[in-house]
Design a protein around this motif. Sequence first.
Motif, PDB file in Angstrom:
ATOM      1  N   GLU A   1       1.132  -1.257   0.105  1.00 47.88           N
ATOM      2  CA  GLU A   1       0.106  -0.421  -0.179  1.00 47.88           C
ATOM      3  C   GLU A   1       1.369   1.547   0.055  1.00 47.88           C
ATOM      4  OE1 GLU A   1      -3.357   0.364  -0.359  1.00 47.88           O
ATOM      5  OE2 GLU A   1      -4.098  -1.951  -0.461  1.00 47.88           O
ATOM      6  N   ILE A   2       2.018   0.987   0.575  1.00 48.31           N
ATOM      7  CA  ILE A   2       2.548   1.994   0.927  1.00 48.31           C
ATOM      8  C   ILE A   2       3.284   2.930  -0.671  1.00 48.31           C
ATOM      9  CG2 ILE A   2       5.022   3.025   1.590  1.00 48.31           C
ATOM     10  CD1 ILE A   2       3.859   1.977   4.266  1.00 48.31           C
ATOM     11  N   SER A   3       3.906   1.087  -0.896  1.00 44.44           N
ATOM     12  CA  SER A   3       4.124   1.205  -2.976  1.00 44.44           C
ATOM     13  C   SER A   3       3.746   2.277  -3.452  1.00 44.44           C
ATOM     14  CB  SER A   3       4.748  -0.412  -3.160  1.00 44.44           C
ATOM     15  OG  SER A   3       6.220  -0.874  -2.253  1.00 44.44           O
ATOM     16  N   SER A   4       2.574   2.019  -3.494  1.00 41.53           N
ATOM     17  CA  SER A   4       1.045   2.378  -4.369  1.00 41.53           C
ATOM     18  C   SER A   4       1.417   3.774  -4.392  1.00 41.53           C
ATOM     19  CB  SER A   4      -0.003   1.673  -4.213  1.00 41.53           C
ATOM     20  OG  SER A   4      -0.977   2.223  -4.838  1.00 41.53           O
ATOM     21  N   GLU A   5       1.205   4.066  -2.906  1.00 42.71           N
ATOM     22  CA  GLU A   5       1.122   5.582  -2.715  1.00 42.71           C
ATOM     23  C   GLU A   5       1.896   6.595  -3.110  1.00 42.71           C
ATOM     24  OE1 GLU A   5      -1.655   7.575  -1.722  1.00 42.71           O
ATOM     25  OE2 GLU A   5      -2.645   5.474  -1.041  1.00 42.71           O
ATOM     26  N   LYS A   6       3.472   5.819  -3.437  1.00 40.70           N
ATOM     27  CA  LYS A   6       5.248   6.968  -3.186  1.00 40.70           C
ATOM     28  C   LYS A   6       4.953   7.216  -4.661  1.00 40.70           C
ATOM     29  CE  LYS A   6       8.279   5.304  -1.129  1.00 40.70           C
ATOM     30  NZ  LYS A   6       9.400   4.537  -0.374  1.00 40.70           N
ATOM     31  N   LEU A   7       4.350   5.857  -5.603  1.00 45.69           N
ATOM     32  CA  LEU A   7       4.741   5.678  -6.932  1.00 45.69           C
ATOM     33  C   LEU A   7       3.656   6.747  -7.670  1.00 45.69           C
ATOM     34  CD1 LEU A   7       4.871   1.685  -7.460  1.00 45.69           C
ATOM     35  CD2 LEU A   7       6.537   3.750  -8.503  1.00 45.69           C
ATOM     36  N   LYS A   8       2.309   6.770  -7.260  1.00 44.58           N
ATOM     37  CA  LYS A   8       1.493   7.798  -7.542  1.00 44.58           C
ATOM     38  C   LYS A   8       1.896   9.031  -6.737  1.00 44.58           C
ATOM     39  CE  LYS A   8      -2.337   5.686  -5.959  1.00 44.58           C
ATOM     40  NZ  LYS A   8      -3.398   5.445  -4.944  1.00 44.58           N
ATOM     41  N   MET A   9       2.268   9.687  -5.945  1.00 40.51           N
ATOM     42  CA  MET A   9       3.352  10.753  -5.508  1.00 40.51           C
ATOM     43  C   MET A   9       4.042  11.096  -6.372  1.00 40.51           C
ATOM     44  SD  MET A   9       3.598  10.647  -1.553  1.00 40.51           S
ATOM     45  CE  MET A   9       4.145  12.016  -1.666  1.00 40.51           C
TER      46      MET A   9
END
Length: 237
Positions: A75-83
Amino acid sequence: MDVKIYDKLAKKYDFATKTVSFGIEEIWRWMFVREIKKYIKNGVLIDVASATGEMAIALDFDEMYLIEPSEEMNEISSEKLKMKNEKCTEKKEENKIVIKCKNKKTVIIKDTAENFRLDKKADLVTAFMALRNFDDLKKGIENIKNHIKPGGYFAVVEMVKSGSLMAKPILWYMNKIVPLIAGALLGMKEEYKLLGKSIDSLKEEEIINSLEGFTIVKKQKLIFPIATLIIAKRDDR
């Protein structure tokens, strides 16, 4: 590997690794990316034990598959990639997150290095501080090899057991001081005791001996003798 530890640690993982390593892990990652780019600059990437996606973000390939058994980490990877990228779309499927950003595609998969399955073959597979957490090193590397194109690369940075005098104070720090820091900052003293034990359980020779079907094209120590960088090319067969 106890996935529950990484689920618990996920939100503070980046902070914790930077703190206990005094930023040295960031230097290792920068050196790792620099060496990889000498052999391959883009293509299909598989990053095993991808944690919070730092390696994938640093390499920034057009098509990336992140393999990580911790749902919280994913979930954190996903948020970082979208940012990092504008105008991204996200689609969640069973044990999978698909992110598309302009001409880039990233698939985050909840699975282990030993057991993941993809229809794709990779130009590069990376394992940054990951091998010592494999439940079965031989099975994991064999599965990785099966997912690399002939002539593709497998790149590793790992902390390994070392008999050098310089390694002794580093291992003492990992075994005695890091758990105290982790206890004070994260409430995870016992979990971080496993870090020093895991380093002391894996030898560089074990990694090299498991690379059957590969030719090592680069091997070096990274600043401290317990950290080893290996880049291996899959044989053309």
